[in-house]
Design a protein around this motif. Structure first.
Motif, short mmCIF file in Angstrom:
data_model
loop_
_atom_site.label_atom_id
_atom_site.label_comp_id
_atom_site.label_asym_id
_atom_site.label_seq_id
_atom_site.Cartn_x
_atom_site.Cartn_y
_atom_site.Cartn_z
N GLY A 105 -29.43 13.29 -8.28
CA GLY A 105 -28.90 11.94 -8.18
C GLY A 105 -28.92 11.26 -9.54
O GLY A 105 -27.99 10.55 -9.91
N TYR A 106 -29.99 11.52 -10.27
CA TYR A 106 -30.11 10.91 -11.59
C TYR A 106 -28.97 11.36 -12.50
O TYR A 106 -28.33 10.55 -13.18
CB TYR A 106 -31.48 11.27 -12.21
CG TYR A 106 -31.74 10.49 -13.47
CD1 TYR A 106 -32.40 9.27 -13.42
CD2 TYR A 106 -31.31 10.97 -14.71
CE1 TYR A 106 -32.61 8.54 -14.57
CE2 TYR A 106 -31.51 10.25 -15.86
CZ TYR A 106 -32.17 9.03 -15.79
OH TYR A 106 -32.36 8.31 -16.93
N SER A 132 -31.45 5.05 -12.02
CA SER A 132 -30.43 6.00 -12.51
C SER A 132 -29.06 5.33 -12.62
O SER A 132 -28.24 5.71 -13.47
CB SER A 132 -30.35 7.21 -11.58
OG SER A 132 -30.12 6.82 -10.24
N ASP A 201 -24.04 4.28 -3.90
CA ASP A 201 -25.10 5.28 -3.98
C ASP A 201 -25.76 5.37 -2.60
O ASP A 201 -26.52 4.48 -2.21
CB ASP A 201 -26.10 4.87 -5.06
CG ASP A 201 -27.24 5.88 -5.22
OD1 ASP A 201 -27.53 6.61 -4.26
OD2 ASP A 201 -27.84 5.92 -6.31
N HIS A 204 -30.32 7.06 0.07
CA HIS A 204 -31.20 6.84 1.23
C HIS A 204 -30.41 6.54 2.50
O HIS A 204 -30.99 6.13 3.51
CB HIS A 204 -32.17 5.69 0.95
CG HIS A 204 -33.21 6.02 -0.07
ND1 HIS A 204 -34.35 6.72 0.22
CD2 HIS A 204 -33.25 5.77 -1.40
CE1 HIS A 204 -35.07 6.87 -0.87
NE2 HIS A 204 -34.42 6.31 -1.88
N SER A 234 -31.47 15.28 -1.97
CA SER A 234 -32.91 15.32 -2.21
C SER A 234 -33.71 14.40 -1.29
O SER A 234 -34.93 14.41 -1.33
CB SER A 234 -33.17 14.95 -3.67
OG SER A 234 -32.51 13.74 -3.99
N LYS A 235 -33.04 13.63 -0.45
CA LYS A 235 -33.80 12.72 0.43
C LYS A 235 -33.72 13.28 1.86
O LYS A 235 -34.33 14.29 2.11
CB LYS A 235 -33.23 11.31 0.30
CG LYS A 235 -33.15 10.83 -1.17
CD LYS A 235 -34.36 10.09 -1.65
CE LYS A 235 -34.55 10.11 -3.15
NZ LYS A 235 -33.75 9.14 -3.91
C1 LIG Z 1 -33.68 9.04 -5.49
C2 LIG Z 1 -32.51 8.27 -5.88
C3 LIG Z 1 -31.66 8.73 -6.90
C4 LIG Z 1 -32.01 9.93 -7.71
O1 LIG Z 1 -31.78 11.10 -6.99
P1 LIG Z 1 -32.52 12.44 -7.45
O2 LIG Z 1 -31.76 13.50 -6.74
O3 LIG Z 1 -33.94 12.33 -6.99
O4 LIG Z 1 -32.40 12.52 -8.93
C5 LIG Z 1 -30.53 8.01 -7.16
N1 LIG Z 1 -30.23 6.87 -6.50
C6 LIG Z 1 -31.04 6.39 -5.54
C7 LIG Z 1 -30.67 5.13 -4.82
C8 LIG Z 1 -32.21 7.07 -5.21
O5 LIG Z 1 -33.03 6.59 -4.26
#
Ligand SMILES: *Cc1c(COP(=O)(O)O)cnc(C)c1O
Length: 378
Positions: A105-106, A132, A201, A204, A234-235
């Protein structure tokens, strides 16, 4: 050289010193840290997919077929047929023309936002957007405007006052530290009115709201060519990596210009296989999502009944307001002693210190009761 030792001492003094906590067990509702079993209210594994047998099976068979590493960028030889299969599955799931995988995500946010904008763009970003997104905005040549959290009239005022040719509105759909949901219906109308791109984004939101399909489904908004849905694996999807879903021309533009895509080795094929399995699983079966919400509502109600200030939580992210950094640390330590892992979230991550609980579908009644009981005795 900066005196890092002294700087660290300052962090300790203001109680903002952070330490890494490594697990000795699988991720899950019970984890082992420092040889102690703790009930875990800190993971983003909302559906317990990080240990789901279906994902693990698919991951193993991908390793057997494609080996372990990917060993190159997607533009060289890093991708496999699984990568394009996953992208097809994502665009079907998010109801878009096209999709593209990113490593995290980053790296998606820091790679996509600069690619979508130029010096003739104005970016409008919610003040509580994820770090991010902030870093992605910093890498962009656009002018940046921060609007008050979820404040549509402030957003509209900033847009009206801007004389830039292009406009991009960027927002978390579910805010990661507060657990509230962005007013996407209103933001959608603003985008239409001012011909702005909308970048969402859903980190979540995917697997959590809108029957798992994310924020647009939650609000019953049809995907448009000017909406880019970014999300992570990743969540709730229990895996690793991220994606953008949107119009074909935008995806092709990202393939050609997004630096975090071009200049970085792509995800190993087994991770891609796990991601694909996760999408397949939640497309077919929403029982885990229903269980997640059942647990979320149970915990939320109990916290409310105990008189805690759950701030603006609308999702399985439930913060409780603690007043000060000191109180937050005290409370987090108290819970730790009771066998509960719920870390303190402090500035600069958030303005107001808090304990942030995340509840998942794999917590059972006993897990929730132990937490509620400990909070009762606080
Ligand atoms: C966790 C998160 C990211 C980053 O995602 P990763 O895959 O952990 O790098 C980006 N945006 C939001 C809103 C997040 O909660």
């Amino acid at each position: 050289m900066i005196d890092y030792f002294k700087e660290l001492e300052i962090l300790k003094k203001i109680k903002n010193y952070r330490k890494i906590m490594d697990r000795l067990s699988k991720q899950g509702s019970r984890i082992i840290i420092h040889n102690r079993e703790l009930i875990n209210f800190s993971s983003n594994d909302y559906l317990g997919l990080s240990n789901h047998p279906y994902l693990i099976k698919k991951v193993f068979s991908a390793i057997e077929k494609y080996g372990y590493g990917s060993s190159a960028s997607r533009l060289l030889s890093g991708g496999t047929i699984l990568s394009s299969k996953l992208e097809k599955a994502i665009s079907k799931f998010k109801n878009t023309e096209s999709a593209l995988i990113f490593n995290t995500g980053y790296s998606a946010n820091t790679g996509i936002i600069p690619a979508l904008t130029n010096s003739e763009t104005a970016i409008f970003s919610d003040e509580l957007n994820h770090a991010s997104i902030i870093d992605g905005c910093r890498l962009s040549k656009a002018d940046k405007f921060i609007y008050i959290h979820k404040d549509i009239s402030h957003l509209e005022k900033l847009i009206k006052d801007s004389n830039k040719k292009h406009k991009l509105i960027v927002t978390d759909s579910v805010f990661s530290m507060d657990g509230d949901i962005a007013p996407l219906k209103e933001i959608f109308e603003i985008c239409k009115k001012y011909e702005a791109l909308l970048y969402i984004d859903d980190a979540h939101a995917t697997g959590v709201i809108g029957n798992g399909k994310g924020s647009l489904s939650h609000f019953n908004i049809k995907p448009e060519p000017w909406i880019i849905q970014m999300s992570t694996f990743s969540k709730a999807l229990g895996s690793y990596g991220a994606f953008a879903a949107g119009a074909d021309k935008i995806i092709k533009w990202l393939i050609n210009t997004s630096r975090s895509l071009i200049y970085s080795t792509t995800l190993p094929p087994c991770i891609v296989a796990g991601n694909l399995a996760a999408i397949e699983l939640i497309s077919k079966d929403i029982s885990l999502i229903n269980k997640l919400w059942e647990n979320r509502n149970k915990l939320y109600l109990a916290l409310k009944n105990l008189g805690f200030d759950t701030m603006s939580s609308q999702t399985p992210i439930i913060p409780i307001k603690t007043g000060s950094v000191e109180n937050t640390l005290k409370m987090s330590n108290y819970l730790y002693k009771k066998g509960i892992y719920a870390p303190a979230i402090r500035p600069p991550t958030v303005k107001e210190a808090r304990i942030r609980f995340t509840v998942t579908s794999v917590h059972n009644d006993e897990d929730l009761e132990i937490l509620i009981d400990a909070l009762k005795k606080l």
